[in-house]
Design a protein around this motif. Sequence first.
Motif, mmCIF file in Angstrom:
data_model
loop_
_atom_site.group_PDB
_atom_site.id
_atom_site.type_symbol
_atom_site.label_atom_id
_atom_site.label_comp_id
_atom_site.label_asym_id
_atom_site.label_seq_id
_atom_site.Cartn_x
_atom_site.Cartn_y
_atom_site.Cartn_z
ATOM 1 N N ALA A 375 0.812 -1.224 0.000
ATOM 2 C CA ALA A 375 0.000 0.000 0.000
ATOM 3 C C ALA A 375 0.840 1.266 0.000
ATOM 4 O O ALA A 375 0.339 2.344 -0.300
ATOM 5 N N SER A 376 2.126 1.133 0.287
ATOM 6 C CA SER A 376 2.990 2.315 0.343
ATOM 7 C C SER A 376 3.037 3.067 -0.982
ATOM 8 O O SER A 376 3.265 4.277 -1.007
ATOM 9 N N GLY A 377 2.833 2.369 -2.096
ATOM 10 C CA GLY A 377 2.852 3.064 -3.375
ATOM 11 C C GLY A 377 1.881 2.513 -4.382
ATOM 12 O O GLY A 377 1.881 2.907 -5.551
ATOM 13 N N LEU A 378 1.025 1.585 -3.940
ATOM 14 C CA LEU A 378 0.124 0.874 -4.844
ATOM 15 C C LEU A 378 -0.828 1.808 -5.582
ATOM 16 O O LEU A 378 -0.994 1.714 -6.801
ATOM 17 N N SER A 379 -1.446 2.734 -4.866
ATOM 18 C CA SER A 379 -2.433 3.623 -5.487
ATOM 19 C C SER A 379 -1.810 4.455 -6.598
ATOM 20 O O SER A 379 -2.354 4.571 -7.696
ATOM 21 N N GLU A 380 -0.641 4.999 -6.318
ATOM 22 C CA GLU A 380 0.036 5.808 -7.326
ATOM 23 C C GLU A 380 0.411 4.964 -8.542
ATOM 24 O O GLU A 380 0.322 5.412 -9.685
ATOM 25 N N ASP A 381 0.826 3.728 -8.301
ATOM 26 C CA ASP A 381 1.186 2.825 -9.387
ATOM 27 C C ASP A 381 0.002 2.626 -10.335
ATOM 28 O O ASP A 381 0.150 2.676 -11.561
ATOM 29 N N TYR A 382 -1.180 2.412 -9.774
ATOM 30 C CA TYR A 382 -2.373 2.220 -10.600
ATOM 31 C C TYR A 382 -2.679 3.462 -11.431
ATOM 32 O O TYR A 382 -2.989 3.375 -12.618
ATOM 33 N N ASN A 430 -1.841 7.021 -0.116
ATOM 34 C CA ASN A 430 -1.123 7.038 1.153
ATOM 35 C C ASN A 430 0.366 6.770 0.975
ATOM 36 O O ASN A 430 0.968 5.987 1.689
ATOM 37 N N THR A 431 0.965 7.406 -0.031
ATOM 38 C CA THR A 431 2.399 7.273 -0.231
ATOM 39 C C THR A 431 3.117 7.680 1.050
ATOM 40 O O THR A 431 2.799 8.690 1.669
ATOM 41 N N VAL A 432 4.110 6.883 1.454
ATOM 42 C CA VAL A 432 4.797 7.121 2.722
ATOM 43 C C VAL A 432 6.250 7.503 2.463
ATOM 44 O O VAL A 432 6.771 7.364 1.355
ATOM 45 N N SER A 433 6.923 8.000 3.500
ATOM 46 C CA SER A 433 8.329 8.356 3.381
ATOM 47 C C SER A 433 9.179 7.100 3.240
ATOM 48 O O SER A 433 8.760 5.995 3.612
ATOM 49 N N ALA A 434 10.385 7.270 2.709
ATOM 50 C CA ALA A 434 11.304 6.139 2.593
ATOM 51 C C ALA A 434 11.585 5.532 3.959
ATOM 52 O O ALA A 434 11.636 4.303 4.099
ATOM 53 N N TYR A 435 11.738 6.381 4.965
ATOM 54 C CA TYR A 435 12.043 5.874 6.298
ATOM 55 C C TYR A 435 10.900 5.005 6.823
ATOM 56 O O TYR A 435 11.134 3.928 7.401
#
Length: 574
Positions: A375-382, A430-435
């Motif tokens: 989920a960290s980047g799934l939405s943006e990927d779509y 819900n893109t999150v920070s790398a940390y």
Amino acid sequence: MAPTWRQLVAEKKLRQEATIPNEWILPSLPPKDQLNITTFPESSGLLSSKEIDITQSHVDVLLANLANGTWTAVEVTTAFSKRAIIAHQLTNCLTEIFIDRAMARAAELDEHLKATGKVAGPLHGLPISLKDQISLKGIESTMGYVSWIGKFPEQNSVLVDVLEAAGAVLYVKTNVPQTLMWPETYNHIFGRTVNPNNRSLTSGGSSGGEGALVALRGSPIGVGSDIGGSIRIPSAFCGVYGLRPSTGRVPYSGCVNSLEGQDSIPSALGPISNSIFGLKAFMKAVIGQKPWLYDPLVIRKAWDEDAYALADHGRGEGGLCFGILWDDGDVRPHPPVLRGLRKVKEALEASGHKVIDWTPHKHKEIYEIGFSIWASGLSEDYYVTTEPTGEPVLTSMTLDEEDVLTAAKDVLPANAVLVPSTFVPGSGPNTVSAYTLWQRHKAKRDLRQEYVNHWQASAGRTGTGRPVDALISPVAPFVAPPHGKNTSANYTLVWNVLDYPALVIPVSRVDQELDTKQPAHKFLSEDDKANYEAYDPAIYRDAPVSVQLVGRTLEEEAVIAMAEIVDAALKVGA
């Protein structure tokens, strides 16, 4: 003006239909109320008696008869191509169809055998079907995305080159859900793939086209991919064998995919077949081509006959010890699934093996960390993928047949809206920070360590001096459910997060008398209650019952060998 996404779909569907030989289009198909169509290909009138014999044969027989010239590669390719087209008309399982290319390849192989007296490789003349995401030069890999219509790969994926070097014949590609991140199979381009055992039920996903095709014997070996259960779920739901190997045993380079760059819980390619021998033949042939020379992410590990002989498991002498997972501590399986587990236990014990109860260790935490990483980047990927055409991102697999028929006719299904998939909980923007992502990776690493310790600790209970040799687990808390109702992949995802190989073994079918609804138990969770309330044996009529055998990381050879032991034990008691 650029064409709309609906116009692109309509054009693509016409191109697909043009690849089906007219003489293979059946004038009469089973009525819609005939749900089980598994025996229809034999009575369709399209297959000769010889073609029926060929397509009903397992991989060992096919390879032997191809090698000794009993059957030519052209004959075998023709038989499976015809049966694949029948399967497609029954279940909508295919995407790309390139039979002329396959026939030319088969003819070359026949000439090679005739001229040299030798096979071209361990898979000489064997037709193999491919999940849509596996790229072949000049053939689209849309993966259910309208925005990828018209994109033709300029080179093969590594696996395609490896399979052809081993002598295989590639002839069709199979249907997937849009995004791949669904345990069912539907997309805006090709529509839904249904289950041949009961067409009111899902074929599973994301390799649902492969599951349906192999179940109808339209392919002797199909290649799927599995990031959270996408080989094992359709294999179990359709009643065939399927192997999810550990990451890095089968080359993935050159395939299209979702979530590319997400390497913490990667997808793995693996085989689906009607026999364990088919799975073994695929793995031996692929590994035998030294794929690590062509894909940098493949582990340099040759096929290990010593491991297949169970060298790390006492060579099977004195019996093995299996751990059996009755439930994951969160959702208790339906009656047919529990009966399947009991049947496996009884068969193994009757064959001289030991079976002990397996306590799930933090399975819910393992699921949740897996979902959180995706989920960290799934939405943006779509959205990045679908934005060029404005196609809707599916939020439901409940589209009915009318929606499927009209989706290509400029009609937008009411529940296909521009929001991300709800299959992955909390998958909004819900893109999150790398940390933050690193902390999730760390949590996953720590859970893997705990599970290794948990497995090792079982040595005190097995009586063999070893920890349990393998686990027997449900594939899902239910058999194949109605379309749109497969909302959980937890029983398979846990092994992806741990990177354990797992092999699906068919056990039985839903029995209306044996699998009656039981009195309510003390519910483990709200999901458990909902799962209990959803069960009605009549809904699941004819659905296959399967289990998965789980081994430890990179133990594919031993997993195959132990699955053969389980399968043989079941057949003794059949």
